[in-house]
Design an enzyme around this catalytic site. Structure first.
Site, short mmCIF file in Angstrom:
data_model
loop_
_atom_site.label_atom_id
_atom_site.label_comp_id
_atom_site.label_asym_id
_atom_site.label_seq_id
_atom_site.Cartn_x
_atom_site.Cartn_y
_atom_site.Cartn_z
N ASP A 41 -12.44 16.96 -43.33
CA ASP A 41 -11.52 17.31 -42.24
C ASP A 41 -11.61 18.79 -41.89
O ASP A 41 -11.89 19.62 -42.75
CB ASP A 41 -10.09 16.93 -42.66
CG ASP A 41 -9.14 16.86 -41.47
OD1 ASP A 41 -9.61 16.77 -40.31
OD2 ASP A 41 -7.92 16.89 -41.70
N ASN A 85 -9.42 7.31 -34.89
CA ASN A 85 -10.15 8.35 -34.17
C ASN A 85 -10.59 7.93 -32.75
O ASN A 85 -10.97 8.78 -31.94
CB ASN A 85 -11.36 8.84 -34.98
CG ASN A 85 -10.99 9.68 -36.19
OD1 ASN A 85 -11.68 9.68 -37.20
ND2 ASN A 85 -9.90 10.42 -36.11
C1 IPE Z 1 -9.26 11.72 -41.17
O1 IPE Z 1 -9.08 12.89 -40.47
C2 IPE Z 1 -10.45 10.98 -40.64
C3 IPE Z 1 -11.77 11.57 -40.90
C4 IPE Z 1 -12.00 12.66 -41.58
C5 IPE Z 1 -12.88 10.84 -40.35
P1 IPE Z 1 -8.12 12.98 -39.20
O2 IPE Z 1 -8.23 14.39 -38.70
O3 IPE Z 1 -8.44 11.91 -38.24
O4 IPE Z 1 -6.69 12.69 -39.83
P2 IPE Z 1 -5.25 13.16 -39.37
O5 IPE Z 1 -5.12 12.80 -37.92
O6 IPE Z 1 -5.19 14.64 -39.59
O7 IPE Z 1 -4.30 12.44 -40.27
C1 IPE Z 2 -12.85 15.79 -39.09
O1 IPE Z 2 -12.53 16.92 -38.37
C2 IPE Z 2 -13.87 14.93 -38.40
C3 IPE Z 2 -13.33 13.66 -37.88
C4 IPE Z 2 -12.09 13.27 -37.94
C5 IPE Z 2 -14.26 12.79 -37.23
P1 IPE Z 2 -11.43 16.92 -37.25
O2 IPE Z 2 -12.09 16.65 -35.92
O3 IPE Z 2 -10.31 16.03 -37.57
O4 IPE Z 2 -10.98 18.43 -37.27
P2 IPE Z 2 -9.49 18.98 -37.13
O5 IPE Z 2 -8.67 18.28 -38.17
O6 IPE Z 2 -9.03 18.67 -35.74
O7 IPE Z 2 -9.61 20.44 -37.38
MG MG Z 3 -8.57 16.29 -38.59
#
Ligand code: IPE
Ligand code: IPE
Ligand code: MG
Length: 236
Positions: A15, A63
């Site tokens: 993340d 997502n």
């Molecule tokens: C979890 O991260 C999913 C992945 C890393 C693929 P998210 O960024 O989607 O989760 P939330 O929204 O912070 O809970």
């Molecule tokens: C994790 O990074 C990747 C996926 C969830 C696919 P994020 O895109 O959630 O990055 P933040 O949490 O917005 O910084």
């Molecule tokens: Mg995230």
């Protein structure tokens, strides 16, 4: 590190790509691209250490709610990742497996997944599980449906169901539960990741954003894991 203190299976919530990109004045998709480079480094390192399984959260069932160009960017990165590993499959020893509802994915990606899984199914090196269109609750519902069908077909009753029987319907059937779960970016939640499988895993949270995550940072998580005392409900 002593081999006995090394986790057999590490699950990772990668993340922070978006926040990393924002800090640098880049697009979210550029953050995701940097994130994929880190995936390669960390999985190679895990393999060199002798870790048997790594399970990576690449795309959750939630997502899809992101803007279309971000979702497309992520799908394109997946295509590139799968393509590269299909190409390398002959000379590498890693085994790939995808968890999540693949029926909800674009057809070409489903084809790539099947190809990569088939090409690497007999490999003896690290097993890399990629969670794509994965949601823990969705997995439990899909598993329950499959199990109900199997019970009907075999003439079995509700009383015949125990944990071992149920587990064979999960996407992770045959894979030992993660010993360690790492989440980057400072969020302290599991975001629908492996609710069944993480029941007794050790959790490690770091503020480091995924694109900044290094081999050294991974080793630090392993070191902390090696100092944890796992009890599994027992008293010493
Ligand atoms: C979890 O991260 C999913 C992945 C890393 C693929 P998210 O960024 O989607 O989760 P939330 O929204 O912070 O809970
Ligand atoms: C994790 O990074 C990747 C996926 C969830 C696919 P994020 O895109 O959630 O990055 P933040 O949490 O917005 O910084
Ligand atoms: Mg995230």
């Amino acid at each position: 590190m002593e081999k006995t203190k090394l986790p057999r299976h590490v699950a990772i919530i990668m993340d922070g790509n978006g926040r990393w990109a924002k800090e640098k004045g880049l697009s979210r998709n550029e953050g995701h691209k940097k994130g994929t480079d880190v995936v390669k480094k960390i999985t190679q390192h895990a393999e060199s250490l002798g870790i048997e399984y790594v399970t990576l959260y690449a795309f959750s069932t939630e997502n899809w709610k992101r803007p279309q160009d971000e979702v497309e960017g992520l799908m394109n990165l997946l295509r590139q990742y799968l393509k590269q590993h299909i190409k390398e499959a002959k000379r590498k020893n890693a085994c790939f497996h995808v968890i999540g509802d693949r029926h909800g994915l674009p057809e070409d990606i489903r084809g790539q997944i099947e190809q990569l899984e088939t090409l690497t199914k007999d490999k003896t090196g690290i097993c890399i599980n990629i969670a794509i269109n994965y949601g823990g609750r969705d997995e439990l519902i899909r598993a329950s449906r499959k199990m109900i069908m199997a019970l009907q077909q075999k003439g079995l009753k509700a009383e015949d169901v125990d944990e071992t029987y149920f587990e064979q319907f999960l996407d992770t059937a045959g894979i030992p539960d993660p010993d360690l779960m790492i989440r980057t970016s400072g969020e302290m939640r599991t975001s629908n990741y492996l609710p069944w499988q993480l029941a007794y895993s050790e959790f490690y949270f770091t503020n480091c954003l995924w694109p900044d995550f290094t081999v050294k940072a991974f080793d630090l998580a392993l070191l902390e894991y090696s100092n944890r005392k796992r009890r599994f409900g027992q008293s010493e």
